[in-house]
Each structure stands twice: as structure tokens, then as C-alpha cells.
Design an enzyme around this catalytic site. Structure first.
Site, PDB file in Angstrom:
ATOM      1  N   THR A 151      22.721  20.189 -11.864  1.00  0.00           N
ATOM      2  CA  THR A 151      23.180  19.098 -12.727  1.00  0.00           C
ATOM      3  C   THR A 151      22.392  19.025 -14.037  1.00  0.00           C
ATOM      4  OG1 THR A 151      21.711  17.537 -11.613  1.00  0.00           O
ATOM      5  CG2 THR A 151      23.973  17.690 -10.792  1.00  0.00           C
TER       6      THR A 151
ATOM      7  N   THR B 259      20.793  22.062  -7.125  1.00  0.00           N
ATOM      8  CA  THR B 259      20.418  21.331  -5.903  1.00  0.00           C
ATOM      9  C   THR B 259      21.408  21.576  -4.782  1.00  0.00           C
ATOM     10  OG1 THR B 259      19.293  19.587  -7.131  1.00  0.00           O
ATOM     11  CG2 THR B 259      20.087  18.993  -4.960  1.00  0.00           C
TER      12      THR B 259
HETATM   13  N1  ASP Z   1      17.070  20.888 -10.855  1.00  0.00           N
HETATM   14  C1  ASP Z   1      18.406  20.915 -10.341  1.00  0.00           C
HETATM   15  C2  ASP Z   1      19.242  21.838 -11.210  1.00  0.00           C
HETATM   16  O1  ASP Z   1      19.708  21.432 -12.228  1.00  0.00           O
HETATM   17  C3  ASP Z   1      18.986  19.543 -10.281  1.00  0.00           C
HETATM   18  C4  ASP Z   1      20.378  19.442  -9.693  1.00  0.00           C
HETATM   19  O2  ASP Z   1      21.068  20.390  -9.446  1.00  0.00           O
HETATM   20  O3  ASP Z   1      20.795  18.295  -9.466  1.00  0.00           O
HETATM   21  O4  ASP Z   1      19.395  22.974 -10.860  1.00  0.00           O
END
Ligand code: ASP
Length: 349
Positions: free
Chosen positions: A93, A17
Site C-alpha cells: 500500500t 503486506t
Molecule cells: N510496507 C508495506 C508495503 O507497502 C505496507 C503495505 O503493504 O500495506 O509493501
């Protein structure tokens, strides 16, 4: 390096993200192209750190991060190890806890900080947590004590205001800025106006040993999550997956399982055939204690190993790493699974 020179940090951007932009056609967040992402970093220059950037091409959502990408990341850190004082990895994440756990095993004898971070909102959004997480992670990666030694020379995850050992983390929120928790190990640092470090909690590798890169990963593993009513057919189908080498057995409470004879037989047959089965409690806090209840004694006699208070993310990646590095030596894999290699579990002697 001399204590008073400006520390250098390499920022490795994998995606997530933190690196995303909204697609105007679908409305969904998707990784930006690398050049667009680099514009977000233009005001990040700091007089206190010399920052260099390497980015995965293309940047990826962390749901697409897999063992070959762990190896690619580990290889970058290994190749650049002597050129920087510390490293920050920007990562999605969703699977950050898996990658941080895997890297903690793949970078053996690590003596420099590797700090993972990301964000819940992308850089371009006004209320984004991206910049704060990244800047603090960079400060931690560059931090040295009075003798010029890195304060936290291990693989960590920094998020919101906490620095955790990477292989102790779990993503716990898809909503809150505090997205990670380390249920069984206290934070290594807390960031407020000052960053407060807790060096007595840090894992230090022997600094005389050179960094070793371990990139053989075996994915013939599975997570078997027990539930009341799980059938013999289900368990036997999982345990008879062709080529299966390792099982994370997610059990109840302090490591208990139904006392059905068929379950004991199925597990015993699998371990007798060389499948390694490790007992991991479904509870987020606390440890497996095999033998505390009669319902776990059976598991012991079936040849199941205790996972103590390890997370599923750390256990799975530790198994994948050990099975990959010790291909034909099941005894060695079992022996190392029962030891804490880099602080991933607490074993009371
Ligand atoms: N879908 C994203 C990922 O893990 C979520 C994030 O980065 O918070 O790449």
C-alpha cells in the site's frame, strides 16, 4: 469474448503486506517466498472466474518498487493483455498510488480493467482484510455489462469498499482498513452486499486503438515543498540539481507562493533554462487557480504551469513518463502536462 463464457483474470503479485509473513528472528514483516504465498490462494478458486497467477520473484515491499519495476509490471500486463479479460495487481500500500498512477500513463489506450489492491494485515492473520480486498478486486476485474464489455476498463485501486481511479488516489492511513482516498474524484464503485458501479464516472479509452506500452521513464525530477521561511539557498540548491528536468512545486492554498523577488527570479531562471515547473497545491482537496491571488500571478509570469487538482503521485509519475517519452521535446511535455491524459485531473473549460 462471448458474454456467457467464464471470464479470465490474471493476478500479478508484486508483494506488499498482503504477501508478507512475520520473521521469527526480528519480528518484522517481510515478503514471503512465492511458494508460501501461493498456499494462501489455494481456497480462492471461484466458479465465476478462471484465475491465473504470476508473481514477482522475489516479492517486494512497495518501498522498493521503482521505475524499472513499473516497466516490468507494465510489460507483463502488455504481454498478457490479449489472454485475459481483466487483471488484478497485488501491491504494497505504501507506494501503490505511485505505481497505479504510473501504469495509467504507461498503458496507453487501455480497454481492460487493471485493479490494484493490497491489505493492511497479511493473509495469514485472522482479522486480515487481504482476502476480501483481493476477491472483490477479482470480481471487479471480471465484471462485464450486458453487452459483454468491461465495466471499469481503466487502472484502478480497490480498497476496503471503494474502487477509485488509480491516478486519483493517495494513501491516507497506516492504521485503518480504509487506507486510500481519492479527494478530487468520486469512487467508480462501492462494494457492499452488491457492487454498485458508477459508469458515468469511468474513463473510457477509444476501443478502436491498440494498447501501447510506454516504458521510458525519466527520474530527473524533484518535489519542492514550499513552507513559510524557506530560504533562497534551499530553493536555489534544489533548482540547480545537475540534469534537473521537472519540478513539482507544492504551493499554498489555491497555488500561492511567497512574493519574494528572489523566488520569482530563481523560478524564472529555471524555466528559462528548460526546467518544467508545475504548481501543485499542498491542499488535498480543490484545485490550483493561478491568478486568483496576486501571490500566484508571479508564478504564472515565471513560466510555472498549473497542475489543477492533480495528486502529487500522479503529477510526479506523469512528469517522469512524459519526460521519458519525449526526451528532447520540452514544448510537447509542457503541452501534455496541461491536458488530462486519462482522467488524472479536472480542467474546467
Ligand atoms: N510496507 C508495506 C508495503 O507497502 C505496507 C503495505 O503493504 O500495506 O509493501
Amino acid at each position: 469474448m462471448e458474454p456467457n463464457t467464464i471470464p479470465s483474470v490474471l493476478l500479478v503479485v508484486t508483494g506488499g503486506t498482503i504477501s508478507m509473513v512475520r520473521d521469527s528472528r526480528t519480528g518484522a514483516l517481510m515478503p514471503a517466498d512465492v511458494e508460501t504465498f501461493k498456499t494462501f490462494l489455494s481456497d480462492v478458486n471461484s466458479a465465476e472466474v478462471t484465475l491465473s497467477v504470476q508473481a514477482f520473484e522475489p516479492l517486494v515491499d512497495s518501498s522498493d518498487v521503482n521505475p524499472p519495476m513499473w516497466s516490468k509490471l507494465a510489460q507483463i500486463l502488455y504481454d498478457e493483455y490479449d489472454h485475459y479479460d481483466g487483471f488484478v495487481v497485488l501491491h504494497g500500500t505504501d507506494t501503490m498510488a505511485y505505481t497505479a498512477s504510473a501504469l495509467s500513463f504507461m498503458l496507453e489506450n487501455l480497454n481492460k480493467p487493471v485493479v490494484f489492491t493490497g491489505s493492511q494485515l497479511p493473509f495469514g492473520v485472522l482479522r486480515s482484510d487481504a482476502k476480501e480486498n483481493m476477491l472483490t478486486a477479482i470480481e471487479i476485474a471480471a465484471a462485464k455489462d450486458d453487452d459483454g464489455n468491461a465495466i471499469v476498463p481503466e487502472v484502478t485501486v480497490f480498497f476496503e469498499d471503494r474502487l477509485f481511479r488509480g491516478n486519483r488516489t493517495t494513501k491516507i492511513s497506516a492504521e485503518h482498513f480504509a487506507a486510500f482516498k481519492s479527494f478530487n474524484y468520486d469512487p467508480l464503485a462501492i462494494a457492499g452486499v452488491h457492487i454498485r458501479y458508477f459508469p458515468h464516472l469511468v474513463h473510457y479509452s477509444d476501443s478502436r486503438l491498440p494498447l501501447k506500452l510506454r516504458t521510458h521513464i525519466c527520474n530527473d525530477v524533484v518535489v519542492l515543498h514550499l513552507f513559510p521561511g524557506i530560504s533562497e539557498t534551499t530553493v536555489r540548491a534544489i533548482l540547480s540539481i545537475p540534469g534537473l528536468k521537472g519540478v513539482v512545486l507544492e504551493t499554498f492554498g489555491s497555488g500561492n507562493a511567497p512574493s519574494d523577488k528572489w523566488l520569482f527570479d530563481a523560478l524564472s531562471e529555471a524555466t528559462a533554462n528548460g526546467v518544467i515547473i508545475v504548481n501543485k497545491t499542498q491542499c488535498t482537496r480543490g484545485s490550483v487557480e493561478m491568478g486568483l491571488y496576486a501571490t500566484s500571478l508571479n508564478l504564472l509570469s515565471a513560466g510555472v504551469i498549473s497542475g489543477y487538482d492533480i495528486t502529487t503521485e500522479a503529477l510526479l509519475t506523469k512528469m517522469m513518463y512524459l519526460l521519458g517519452e519525449n526526451e528532447n521535446d520540452t514544448d510537447e511535455v509542457r503541452r501534455l502536462l496541461e491536458r488530462s491524459l486519462c482522467g488524472e485531473m479536472t480542467i474546467d473549460d
